[in-house]
Design a protein around this motif. Structure first.
Motif, mmCIF file in Angstrom:
data_model
loop_
_atom_site.group_PDB
_atom_site.id
_atom_site.type_symbol
_atom_site.label_atom_id
_atom_site.label_comp_id
_atom_site.label_asym_id
_atom_site.label_seq_id
_atom_site.Cartn_x
_atom_site.Cartn_y
_atom_site.Cartn_z
ATOM 1 N N THR A 73 12.478 35.055 62.818
ATOM 2 C CA THR A 73 13.454 35.401 61.780
ATOM 3 C C THR A 73 13.125 34.612 60.527
ATOM 4 N N LEU A 74 12.917 35.314 59.429
ATOM 5 C CA LEU A 74 12.643 34.696 58.143
ATOM 6 C C LEU A 74 13.951 34.539 57.384
ATOM 7 N N THR A 75 14.194 33.329 56.875
ATOM 8 C CA THR A 75 15.362 33.078 56.027
ATOM 9 C C THR A 75 14.857 32.874 54.615
ATOM 10 N N ARG A 76 15.439 33.617 53.657
ATOM 11 C CA ARG A 76 15.024 33.524 52.253
ATOM 12 C C ARG A 76 16.186 33.057 51.399
ATOM 13 N N LEU A 77 15.877 32.224 50.438
ATOM 14 C CA LEU A 77 16.844 31.830 49.417
ATOM 15 C C LEU A 77 16.362 32.456 48.119
ATOM 16 N N ASP A 80 19.412 33.766 42.762
ATOM 17 C CA ASP A 80 20.852 33.712 42.486
ATOM 18 C C ASP A 80 21.625 32.924 43.532
ATOM 19 N N GLY A 81 20.905 32.285 44.465
ATOM 20 C CA GLY A 81 21.554 31.484 45.504
ATOM 21 C C GLY A 81 21.866 32.274 46.772
ATOM 22 N N THR A 82 21.618 33.558 46.759
ATOM 23 C CA THR A 82 21.857 34.396 47.928
ATOM 24 C C THR A 82 20.872 34.037 49.035
ATOM 25 N N ARG A 83 21.394 34.007 50.256
ATOM 26 C CA ARG A 83 20.541 33.808 51.427
ATOM 27 C C ARG A 83 20.420 35.129 52.154
ATOM 28 N N ARG A 84 19.203 35.428 52.564
ATOM 29 C CA ARG A 84 18.964 36.654 53.316
ATOM 30 C C ARG A 84 18.136 36.312 54.543
ATOM 31 N N THR A 85 18.455 36.956 55.650
ATOM 32 C CA THR A 85 17.643 36.784 56.850
ATOM 33 C C THR A 85 17.030 38.127 57.217
ATOM 34 N N ALA A 86 15.835 38.070 57.754
ATOM 35 C CA ALA A 86 15.127 39.267 58.203
ATOM 36 C C ALA A 86 14.544 38.962 59.570
ATOM 37 N N ALA A 87 15.021 39.681 60.568
ATOM 38 C CA ALA A 87 14.594 39.459 61.951
ATOM 39 C C ALA A 87 13.417 40.367 62.296
ATOM 40 N N ALA A 88 12.766 40.066 63.406
ATOM 41 C CA ALA A 88 11.654 40.884 63.894
ATOM 42 C C ALA A 88 12.074 42.344 63.947
ATOM 43 N N LEU A 114 4.572 37.704 59.674
ATOM 44 C CA LEU A 114 4.840 38.755 58.701
ATOM 45 C C LEU A 114 3.571 39.549 58.436
ATOM 46 N N LEU A 115 3.727 40.818 58.152
ATOM 47 C CA LEU A 115 2.651 41.629 57.616
ATOM 48 C C LEU A 115 3.118 42.007 56.209
ATOM 49 N N VAL A 116 2.392 41.522 55.213
ATOM 50 C CA VAL A 116 2.813 41.669 53.820
ATOM 51 C C VAL A 116 1.822 42.562 53.082
ATOM 52 N N THR A 117 2.356 43.578 52.406
ATOM 53 C CA THR A 117 1.551 44.443 51.550
ATOM 54 C C THR A 117 1.924 44.137 50.108
ATOM 55 N N TYR A 118 0.959 43.633 49.357
ATOM 56 C CA TYR A 118 1.147 43.252 47.958
ATOM 57 C C TYR A 118 0.699 44.415 47.066
ATOM 58 N N LEU A 119 1.483 44.758 46.071
ATOM 59 C CA LEU A 119 1.141 45.775 45.069
ATOM 60 C C LEU A 119 1.149 45.067 43.717
#
Length: 148
Positions: A73-77, A80-88, A114-119
């Motif tokens: 699970t990735l936790t992002r800050l 704007d101070g918002t926290r978001r989590t992204a699970a498998a 993570l598998l990240v696609t950069y544009l």
């Protein structure tokens, strides 16, 4: 072997025997995905692993990213101070721009893959370091688990 052309459950006849494919990651974006790029765009796909407790540091990207969380699970800050989590099994778009600085951290006990696609505009680095919002050095209180 069959290759799915329509994204559905029905498969069409197999392509030539010399054609093979391997799914690297699958994630679902519940709210859909919106992407936009301008001019000459480089597409780069990268596997990223964050060990337990590891963080990306504050950064931003010059173009949008599509991120699929393969494990953990990735936790992002966000800026704007918002926290978001992204699970498998989930996917999200990381928007572009200096005003979209963010930090990712693995607060779990297993690696985040993570598998990240950069544009990105051609010739751009994958990310650019940045100071955290309102924190000249990107620092944070020790009481905040996202920063420990």
């Amino acid at each position: 072997m069959t290759i799915r052309h329509d994204g559905g459950s029905a498969a069409r006849p197999a392509a030539d025997p010399g054609v093979a494919g391997q799914v690297l990651a699958v994630g679902t974006a519940e709210a859909g995905l919106a992407l936009r790029s301008r001019g000459r765009t480089e597409v780069t796909v990268q596997e990223v692993t964050l060990a337990p407790g590891a963080a990306t540091g504050w950064h931003y990207h010059r173009g949008p990213l599509i991120v699929v969380v393969r494990s953990g699970t990735l936790t992002r800050l966000l800026a704007d101070g918002t926290r978001r989590t992204a699970a498998a099994g989930t996917a999200f778009v990381e928007p572009a721009g200096r005003r979209r600085v963010h930090l990712g951290r693995n607060l779990g006990a297993e690696p985040v893959e993570l598998l990240v696609t950069y544009l990105l505009p051609a010739g751009s680095p994958l990310s650019r370091p940045a100071a955290g919002p309102g924190r000249p050095e990107g620092g944070a209180p020790d009481s905040d688990p996202l920063w420990r």
